[in-house]
Design an enzyme around this catalytic site. Structure first.
Site, short mmCIF file in Angstrom:
data_model
loop_
_atom_site.label_atom_id
_atom_site.label_comp_id
_atom_site.label_asym_id
_atom_site.label_seq_id
_atom_site.Cartn_x
_atom_site.Cartn_y
_atom_site.Cartn_z
N ASP A 76 0.82 -1.22 0.00
CA ASP A 76 0.00 0.00 0.00
C ASP A 76 0.85 1.26 0.00
O ASP A 76 2.07 1.21 0.18
CB ASP A 76 -0.96 -0.01 1.20
N ASN A 144 -6.92 -2.84 14.56
CA ASN A 144 -8.32 -3.08 14.20
C ASN A 144 -8.45 -4.30 13.29
O ASN A 144 -9.51 -4.54 12.72
CB ASN A 144 -8.94 -1.84 13.54
N GLU A 151 -9.29 -1.93 5.73
CA GLU A 151 -9.87 -1.69 7.04
C GLU A 151 -11.11 -2.58 7.22
O GLU A 151 -11.60 -3.18 6.25
CB GLU A 151 -10.25 -0.20 7.18
#
Ligand code: PGA
Length: 251
Positions: A76, A144, A151
């Site tokens: 990324d 997370n 995400e």
């Protein structure tokens, strides 16, 4: 997609003595892959966790290991940073690995954080395909449960694309930016499906901050709410963890 329709696998999980041992094992595995196949295609990750792995790869190169024939694809990149911004993943990879191992510019790939995101994403997927796919993909895990910048709720069939960063991700990465400067709100990331196309996955988890996410990924349901749980859809995934990150496994 629900987990009922999918074949689940059991990643090989190794809990090692400490963070140093995790980095030792990860570097040894990468060096072994490259020794067997000098032109191996490596999927690389950024963040704090791989820093010690890259330190070992730099040392191996200094001691004579040929790491300059690999090709690499990073997971990324932030959107909107100039390429030489110190917090860009281009700058990180040059600093931590590429320059020291002598990797030529045409051998490494990081999604471009500028330009039309659809065109960047399509070109990235095409480049991975043209390289013959990724042999070994290195992964961290977010607090997370994210992998790459996928995400929670990222679809399992997602491919390289522009994404919004979660507030917790931006907070976790804020320290990488100069004072007064905040992490961008968006990034471009390989998708979950892109990651799962790699022939092998190697996920590293170090420190107590990762314990909940790692336990959810490995012991909870396989669902987009926990992006890292997708590694259980892969037949050749390995997890290396230190005792702090592994503390809630099996709890
Ligand atoms: P970290 O990031 O290695 O900096 O903890 C991992 C990740 O967010 O994937």
């Amino acid at each position: 997609m629900t987990s009922d329709a999918l074949t689940l696998h059991r990643p090989e999980i190794r809990v090692l003595d400490d963070a140093e041992a995790v980095a030792d094992a990860a570097a040894a595995l990468i060096i072994d892959v490259v020794a067997r196949r000098p032109g191996a295609v490596l999927g690389l990750a950024t963040g704090r966790t791989p820093l010690e792995v890259y330190a070992r790869l730099r040392a191996a190169a200094a001691a004579g290991a040929r790491l300059d024939r690999i090709r690499s694809f990073n997971l990324d990149e932030y959107r909107g940073l100039p390429p030489n911004h110190p917090a860009s993943y281009r700058a990180y990879m040059r600093r931590e690995l590429f320059d020291a191992i002598g990797l030529a510019d045409d051998r490494w790939h990081i999604p471009e954080g500028w330009g039309a995101p659809e065109a960047v994403a399509d070109a990235y997927e095409a480049a991975i395909h043209d390289a013959g796919g990724i042999d070994l993909q290195l992964l961290g895990i977010g607090e997370n449960g994210h992998i790459g910048f996928n995400e929670p709720a990222a679809p399992f069939n997602s491919r390289t694309r522009e994404v919004e960063l979660a507030p917790s991700t931006r907070a976790a990465n804020a320290a990488d930016f100069p004072p007064g400067e905040e992490p961008p709100r968006t990034a471009i990331t390989m998708g979950i499906a892109t990651i799962l196309d790699a022939r092998r996955l190697l996920l590293l988890a170090v420190g107590a901050r990762k314990a909940k996410a790692l336990a959810a990924a490995l012991s909870g349901p396989v669902l987009p709410a926990i992006p890292a749980s997708a590694i259980r859809l892969h037949p050749h995934a390995m997890v290396l963890a230190d005792p702090a990150a592994a503390a809630l496994l099996g709890a």
